[in-house]
Design a protein around this motif. Structure first.
Motif, mmCIF file in Angstrom:
data_model
loop_
_atom_site.group_PDB
_atom_site.id
_atom_site.type_symbol
_atom_site.label_atom_id
_atom_site.label_comp_id
_atom_site.label_asym_id
_atom_site.label_seq_id
_atom_site.Cartn_x
_atom_site.Cartn_y
_atom_site.Cartn_z
ATOM 1 N N LEU A 174 14.790 2.316 -1.444
ATOM 2 C CA LEU A 174 13.600 2.684 -2.211
ATOM 3 C C LEU A 174 13.676 2.109 -3.622
ATOM 4 C CD1 LEU A 174 10.926 4.236 -2.138
ATOM 5 C CD2 LEU A 174 12.158 6.256 -2.956
ATOM 6 N N LYS A 175 14.866 2.118 -4.196
ATOM 7 C CA LYS A 175 15.061 1.488 -5.512
ATOM 8 C C LYS A 175 14.799 -0.007 -5.431
ATOM 9 C CE LYS A 175 18.590 4.882 -6.834
ATOM 10 N NZ LYS A 175 20.032 5.064 -7.181
ATOM 11 N N GLU A 176 15.218 -0.607 -4.326
ATOM 12 C CA GLU A 176 14.988 -2.041 -4.133
ATOM 13 C C GLU A 176 13.499 -2.349 -4.036
ATOM 14 O OE1 GLU A 176 16.229 -5.560 -0.970
ATOM 15 O OE2 GLU A 176 17.494 -3.776 -1.135
ATOM 16 N N VAL A 177 12.758 -1.483 -3.337
ATOM 17 C CA VAL A 177 11.305 -1.657 -3.239
ATOM 18 C C VAL A 177 10.677 -1.604 -4.629
ATOM 19 C CG1 VAL A 177 9.167 -0.554 -2.460
ATOM 20 C CG2 VAL A 177 11.081 -0.789 -0.884
ATOM 21 N N LYS B 29 3.659 -5.990 -3.726
ATOM 22 C CA LYS B 29 3.497 -6.806 -4.931
ATOM 23 C C LYS B 29 2.211 -7.620 -4.863
ATOM 24 C CE LYS B 29 6.028 -10.178 -7.734
ATOM 25 N NZ LYS B 29 7.285 -10.959 -7.843
ATOM 26 N N ASP B 30 1.937 -8.192 -3.710
ATOM 27 C CA ASP B 30 0.722 -8.986 -3.505
ATOM 28 C C ASP B 30 -0.526 -8.117 -3.679
ATOM 29 O OD1 ASP B 30 -1.112 -10.940 -2.727
ATOM 30 O OD2 ASP B 30 -0.758 -10.643 -0.599
ATOM 31 N N LEU B 31 -0.504 -6.927 -3.101
ATOM 32 C CA LEU B 31 -1.648 -6.022 -3.202
ATOM 33 C C LEU B 31 -1.924 -5.640 -4.652
ATOM 34 C CD1 LEU B 31 -0.875 -3.664 -0.182
ATOM 35 C CD2 LEU B 31 -2.872 -5.155 -0.383
ATOM 36 N N GLN B 32 -0.863 -5.439 -5.421
ATOM 37 C CA GLN B 32 -1.023 -5.009 -6.807
ATOM 38 C C GLN B 32 -1.388 -6.163 -7.735
ATOM 39 O OE1 GLN B 32 0.852 -1.424 -8.557
ATOM 40 N NE2 GLN B 32 2.273 -2.889 -9.440
ATOM 41 N N GLU B 33 -0.715 -7.281 -7.578
ATOM 42 C CA GLU B 33 -0.907 -8.385 -8.511
ATOM 43 C C GLU B 33 -2.090 -9.272 -8.164
ATOM 44 O OE1 GLU B 33 2.688 -10.587 -8.953
ATOM 45 O OE2 GLU B 33 3.800 -8.904 -9.854
ATOM 46 N N GLY C 178 7.655 -4.143 -7.790
ATOM 47 C CA GLY C 178 7.054 -3.781 -9.064
ATOM 48 C C GLY C 178 6.051 -2.652 -8.958
ATOM 49 N N VAL C 179 6.312 -1.674 -8.069
ATOM 50 C CA VAL C 179 5.386 -0.562 -7.873
ATOM 51 C C VAL C 179 6.078 0.760 -8.202
ATOM 52 C CG1 VAL C 179 4.101 -1.803 -6.094
ATOM 53 C CG2 VAL C 179 5.978 -0.281 -5.412
ATOM 54 N N LYS C 180 5.271 1.761 -8.472
ATOM 55 C CA LYS C 180 5.776 3.103 -8.722
ATOM 56 C C LYS C 180 6.225 3.726 -7.405
ATOM 57 C CE LYS C 180 4.253 7.378 -11.049
ATOM 58 N NZ LYS C 180 3.081 7.990 -11.739
ATOM 59 N N THR C 181 7.341 4.423 -7.422
ATOM 60 C CA THR C 181 7.853 5.037 -6.191
ATOM 61 C C THR C 181 8.161 6.514 -6.410
ATOM 62 O OG1 THR C 181 10.142 4.411 -6.714
ATOM 63 C CG2 THR C 181 8.867 2.879 -5.339
ATOM 64 N N VAL D 222 -0.707 0.331 -6.678
ATOM 65 C CA VAL D 222 0.071 0.610 -5.474
ATOM 66 C C VAL D 222 1.267 1.501 -5.796
ATOM 67 C CG1 VAL D 222 1.335 -0.398 -3.534
ATOM 68 C CG2 VAL D 222 -0.625 -1.616 -4.494
ATOM 69 N N GLU D 223 1.476 2.502 -4.948
ATOM 70 C CA GLU D 223 2.652 3.357 -5.046
ATOM 71 C C GLU D 223 3.281 3.490 -3.659
ATOM 72 O OE1 GLU D 223 1.238 6.995 -6.756
ATOM 73 O OE2 GLU D 223 0.702 6.045 -8.661
ATOM 74 N N ALA D 224 4.540 3.900 -3.631
ATOM 75 C CA ALA D 224 5.257 4.008 -2.357
ATOM 76 C C ALA D 224 6.081 5.287 -2.338
ATOM 77 C CB ALA D 224 6.151 2.796 -2.141
#
Length: 383
Positions: free
Chosen positions: A42-45, A22-26, A50-53, A32-34
């Motif tokens: 993974l759903k929790e991430v 979140k920090d890297l993206q915002e 707030g990144v695409k997974t 950022v994707e994971a």
């Protein structure tokens, strides 16, 4: 710039990248994707960070056909997303992600070794593990050992000739010291429910498997408990008998000794640590054990084995005691010393949290990684 983080299982992403993605993206301007195997974590991430997974099934152990399917899944994602940087953690995700990223021409391919399995393996398995680690390094452009012990093993076994960079004091997650604060009222209240008056409590947190030294821990505690009945051992974690089984006599002692309490996984380990006197971690191998950092943040001295990571967090005689691995007699003596010399607990406990604060506070650990990302991406762009 687009950054993709990968791990074999979603729990690793969830634990090691908490608040970072979140920090890297915002705040840092990355897209950022994971990627990991599917699972609730993974759903929790996705929701928290707030990144695409993406979910790509990956086996933790060698499985050629399934590994090829996983490799192809990663290749398809990297071709579609065209990331500037792929950063992998955990062995299988590292191997597959670095291979896929190289095939797809990803310019910056970073793998973090959080621990090495081959130093404690033997025979054909050892040769295969060394080969796969060498292949991971061959495909990566940058390699980060989580600590100096891991770095030395990579160098000593000639896994790679590429430069190795340990970030900060080691450790890739860092610790939220506001959350791991022994003076938080809600944690103290829960700890009071767990604590037993006049009972000296040792605690272990982790998987209940052979490689964590559980056989030696149970043997040492059982002997100690006969001499000092007012002692107990808390075991926080799950058994993995299918992967790394414990001895039958160990399982029998855990089940039948009322002074040993196996409480399973606990979502919040803070009250369990606060309700205990000494943290015991007799593992055979680690990369950089976060649980030792957490114990120190809660003010507990630790008994650890002389292995990578543990010996970097614990300074022998200052915030804990270091003993040889696979040695139940040394473990028994160290545990007995803490009971016999209570002033030792107070002295080492006073040092525990300040040492963690100086080296492993989360924002410092994250800053080290963010600075490294900027450096290697800038270098890649300027080639």
């Amino acid at each position: 710039m687009k950054l993709i983080r990968t791990s074999t299982v979603p729990g690793s992403l969830n634990n090691f990248c908490r608040d970072l993605l979140k920090d890297l993206q915002e705040n840092e301007g990355y897209e950022v994707e994971a990627i990991s195997s599917p699972g609730e974590a993974l759903k929790e991430v996705k929701e928290r960070e707030g990144v695409k997974t993406y979910a790509v099934p990956m086996e933790r152990h060698i499985s050629p056909l399934k590994d090829l399917r996983s490799l192809w899944g990663l290749i398809k994602i990297f071709r579609k997303e065209k990331p500037d940087l792929v950063h992998s953690i955990t062995p299988k995700a590292g191997l597959l992600s670095m291979m896929a990223a190289k095939i797809c021409g990803v310019p910056v391919r970073l793998h973090t070794f959080t621990g090495l399995v081959f130093p404690t393996a033997t025979g054909l398995k050892r040769r295969i593990l060394i080969f796969t680690d060498r292949l991971t390094c061959l495909c990566a452009t940058h390699i980060v050992p989580e600590g100096n012990g891991v770095k030395q093993d990579l160098e000593n076994y000639k896994i790679t000739s590429k430069p190795l960079k340990v970030l900060g004091y080691g450790n890739i997650r860092g610790i939220d010291l506001q959350r791991f604060d022994p003076k938080l009222p809600e944690v103290m209240e829960e700890a009071d429910k767990i604590r037993k008056a006049d009972i000296f409590t040792f605690i272990f947190i982790g998987r209940l498997v052979r490689d964590k030294g559980i056989n030696e821990l149970i043997e040492a505690f059982s002997k100690l408990n006969k001499e000092f009945p007012n002692t107990r051992l808390l075991l926080v974690g799950r058994k993995e008998q299918d992967l790394d089984p414990l001895k039958a006599e160990t399982l029998n002692e855990i089940e039948n000794n009322p002074s040993i309490e196996a409480v399973g996984n606990q979502k919040d380990v803070r009250p369990w640590l606060l309700a205990s006197d000494i943290f015991v971690f007799p593992s055979y191998r680690e990369g950089f054990p976060n649980v030792v950092i957490e114990a120190g943040a809660m003010g507990l001295p630790s008994i650890v084995t002389d292995i990578n990571g543990s010996r970097e967090i614990i300074i022998n005689g200052k915030n804990g005691v270091i003993i040889p691995p696979k040695n139940s007699d040394a473990l028994y003596q160290a545990m007995k010393d803490f009971i016999t010399f209570p002033d030792k607990i107070k002295e080492l406990g006073r040092n525990a949290r300040p040492l963690i604060t100086q080296r492993y506070e989360r924002s410092f650990v994250h800053k080290c990684l963010k600075d490294y990302y900027k450096k290697i991406l800038n270098h890649s762009q300027n080639k």
